[in-house]
Design an enzyme around this catalytic site. Structure first.
Site, PDB file in Angstrom:
ATOM      1  N   CYS A 155     -60.849 -52.740 -32.111  1.00  0.00           N
ATOM      2  CA  CYS A 155     -61.308 -52.724 -33.497  1.00  0.00           C
ATOM      3  C   CYS A 155     -61.336 -54.183 -33.952  1.00  0.00           C
ATOM      4  O   CYS A 155     -61.141 -55.088 -33.139  1.00  0.00           O
ATOM      5  CB  CYS A 155     -60.458 -51.823 -34.387  1.00  0.00           C
ATOM      6  SG  CYS A 155     -58.775 -52.347 -34.631  1.00  0.00           S
ATOM      7  N   CYS A 164     -63.960 -48.573 -34.743  1.00  0.00           N
ATOM      8  CA  CYS A 164     -64.506 -49.052 -36.012  1.00  0.00           C
ATOM      9  C   CYS A 164     -65.347 -47.964 -36.678  1.00  0.00           C
ATOM     10  O   CYS A 164     -66.001 -47.183 -36.007  1.00  0.00           O
ATOM     11  CB  CYS A 164     -65.373 -50.278 -35.774  1.00  0.00           C
ATOM     12  SG  CYS A 164     -64.523 -51.552 -34.820  1.00  0.00           S
ATOM     13  N   CYS A 169     -68.003 -53.198 -34.696  1.00  0.00           N
ATOM     14  CA  CYS A 169     -67.006 -53.269 -33.626  1.00  0.00           C
ATOM     15  C   CYS A 169     -67.247 -54.488 -32.749  1.00  0.00           C
ATOM     16  O   CYS A 169     -68.391 -54.915 -32.564  1.00  0.00           O
ATOM     17  CB  CYS A 169     -67.077 -52.012 -32.760  1.00  0.00           C
ATOM     18  SG  CYS A 169     -66.341 -50.583 -33.519  1.00  0.00           S
TER      19      CYS A 169
END
Length: 145
Positions: A8, A80, A85
């Site tokens: 993330c 994400c 991402c």
């Protein structure tokens, strides 16, 4: 599978919880890591949410995705939802689990912890399904089916 990476942006909440939950579920069967494109400190709410399950991630540290060797990763899971991402080079298989960032909510501490719990529980549910797939793949590889 030898390597599983959770990605993330900040590597402070979702990916840290995923790393801790995966280590608890998979043990030594899989090498687990997490990283982010803009690493920040591990969120204390992530630590608290996993502590409720008896999983201690207080010793985990945020890492840059650039520090991860692509050759050591077989599966990348991006977490994400609202943000972009991080990219990860290499040929690893990719899964996308778009989960909201529980750290981003401007709410009370109790409500924030509830948000972390919800994301934690969803990650745990998805890891259970992933564990089933890994077990099936290992059985097929061992039997040649």
């Amino acid at each position: 599978m030898r390597g599983l990476l959770f990605l993330c942006v900040a590597n402070s909440s979702r990916s840290q919880m995923a790393e801790g939950l995966a280590r608890a579920r998979f043990g030594d069967r899989v090498r687990i890591a997490s990283a982010g494109s803009s690493p920040a400190a591990v969120n204390p709410f992530a630590i608290a949410a996993l502590d409720e399950l008896g999983i201690d991630i207080s010793g985990q540290r945020s890492k840059s995705v650039e520090t991860i060797d692509p050759a050591s990763v077989d599966l990348v899971v991006t977490l994400c939802a609202e943000e972009v991402c991080p990219a990860f080079p290499g040929t690893a298989r990719r899964l996308h689990w778009p989960l909201p960032d529980p750290a981003g909510a401007a709410v009370s501490d109790a409500e924030k912890l509830d948000g972390f719990r919800a994301v934690r529980d969803e990650i745990a549910r998805r890891l259970e399904a992933l564990d089933g797939l890994l077990s099936e793949a290992n059985t097929e590889a061992a039997t040649g089916s």
